[in-house]
Write an enzyme that holds these catalytic residues in place. Structure first.
Site, PDB file in Angstrom:
ATOM      1  N   LEU A  85      14.285 -26.169  -6.597  1.00  0.00           N
ATOM      2  CA  LEU A  85      14.562 -27.609  -6.116  1.00  0.00           C
ATOM      3  C   LEU A  85      13.908 -27.967  -4.869  1.00  0.00           C
ATOM      4  O   LEU A  85      14.692 -27.389  -3.881  1.00  0.00           O
ATOM      5  CB  LEU A  85      15.924 -28.046  -6.423  1.00  0.00           C
ATOM      6  CG  LEU A  85      16.432 -28.018  -7.884  1.00  0.00           C
ATOM      7  CD1 LEU A  85      17.840 -27.915  -7.818  1.00  0.00           C
ATOM      8  CD2 LEU A  85      16.067 -29.249  -8.739  1.00  0.00           C
ATOM      9  N   ASP A  86      13.284 -28.726  -4.677  1.00  0.00           N
ATOM     10  CA  ASP A  86      12.728 -29.259  -3.247  1.00  0.00           C
ATOM     11  C   ASP A  86      14.043 -30.060  -2.602  1.00  0.00           C
ATOM     12  O   ASP A  86      14.518 -30.433  -3.611  1.00  0.00           O
ATOM     13  CB  ASP A  86      11.664 -30.085  -3.173  1.00  0.00           C
ATOM     14  CG  ASP A  86      11.035 -30.797  -1.944  1.00  0.00           C
ATOM     15  OD1 ASP A  86      11.271 -29.965  -1.085  1.00  0.00           O
ATOM     16  OD2 ASP A  86      10.859 -31.900  -1.820  1.00  0.00           O
TER      17      ASP A  86
END
Length: 237
Positions: A10-11
C-alpha cells in the site's frame, strides 16, 4: 504470524492519506528559504509521489538539491506550521498536515479479515512514514511498513518493494504473490520493475490518464472498492 503468501503493498501519500497540504507547504517553504521562485501550482502538484531530490532537480533546484532536501525535511519533521485543527495552538510538522481518506480504515480492516498481509510501501523515509501511521492510527491496521532510507540509497518504489520483500522473505517461486496499490505512476512502474502488478487508485493525485498510460493492471475509483478489487485481483492474475 505465518509466512505471508498474499501480500498487499500500500502506497501512503494519495492512497491511504490526503497529504498534499503538508508536502506542498514544506516544498514552498524550501523555495522561499533558498530565495528561489516558487513553482506554479501545477508544478508543485507533481511533488506528491516521486523522490524529493528528483522533484527539486526537475523544478529549478538542481544545483542545490541536497540543501533543498535538508530544508524540506526540516519543515516536514519539526514543528513549523499552524495546526488547522487547533488554531492558536502549538505548531506541527508538515507531515501532520494530513488526513486519512474516508473509508480507508474500514477497507484495511476488511482486507486483514480476509487473510491478506498488508504492508506499507512508500518512497517517504521510513522513520517519517512510521510517525505518520502512528499519529493517524494506521499502524495497527497493517502488518509491516517499508519506506525509503534517509541516506538516499533506497528512494525509488522498486527499491522499497525489493527491500520489503527481503524483510518478509517473499518468494514467488514458492507461490507467494503480491499486488501494489497506489495512486501514481511511481507505484505502477515500481511494481512492474519488480514483477508486481498494480491496482491504481483514482482518488489520489494522478493526472488524468496517468494510470492508464503507465499500464495499471486494474483501476478503482473509490476507497470502498478496494477490498473486493484485491479479491478479484488475486482470483484473476
Amino acid at each position: 504470524m505465518e509466512h505471508p503468501t498474499k501480500v498487499v503493498l500500500l502506497d501512503l501519500d494519495g492512497t491511504l492519506t490526503k497529504s498534499d497540504s503538508g508536502i506542498l507547504s514544506s516544498a514552498i517553504r524550501t523555495y522561499k528559504k533558498l530565495g528561489r521562485p516558487v513553482p506554479t501550482d501545477e508544478e508543485l502538484s507533481t511533488f506528491v509521489g516521486p523522490p524529493l531530490s528528483e522533484s527539486f532537480t526537475k523544478h529549478g533546484l538542481a544545483d542545490v538539491s541536497d540543501e533543498a532536501v535538508r530544508l524540506y525535511r526540516e519543515a516536514y519533521t519539526t514543528p513549523t506550521f499552524d495546526d488547522p485543527l487547533n488554531p492558536g495552538g502549538e505548531k506541527i510538522p508538515g507531515m501532520f498536515l494530513n488526513e486519512v481518506y474516508d473509508g480507508i480504515p474500514e477497507a484495511l480492516k476488511q482486507l486483514r479479515e480476509r487473510g491478506y498481509f498488508l504492508a506499507l510501501a512508500t518512497c517517504k523515509p521510513e522513520p517519517q512514514a512510521r510517525l505518520i501511521c502512528e499519529r493517524f492510527h494506521l499502524t495497527e491496521l497493517m502488518d509491516d511498513l517499508f519506506g525509503a532510507s534517509l541516506d538516499n540509497t533506497r528512494i525509488h518504489k522498486a527499491q522499497v518493494i525489493r527491500y520489503g520483500f527481503d524483510r518478509i522473505h517473499f518468494d514467488e517461486e514458492r507461490g507467494d504473490r503480491a499486488v501494489m496499490v497506489g495512486d501514481r505512476w511511481t507505484d505502477v512502474d515500481g511494481g512492474h520493475y519488480t514483477g508486481v502488478k498494480s491496482i491504481g487508485c483514482r482518488w489520489g493525485f494522478a493526472a488524468p490518464g496517468e494510470l492508464e498510460e503507465h499500464g495499471a493492471d486494474m483501476i478503482i475509483d473509490t476507497t470502498d472498492e478496494l477490498p473486493d478489487a484485491v479479491d478479484r485481483f488475486f482470483a484473476t492474475f
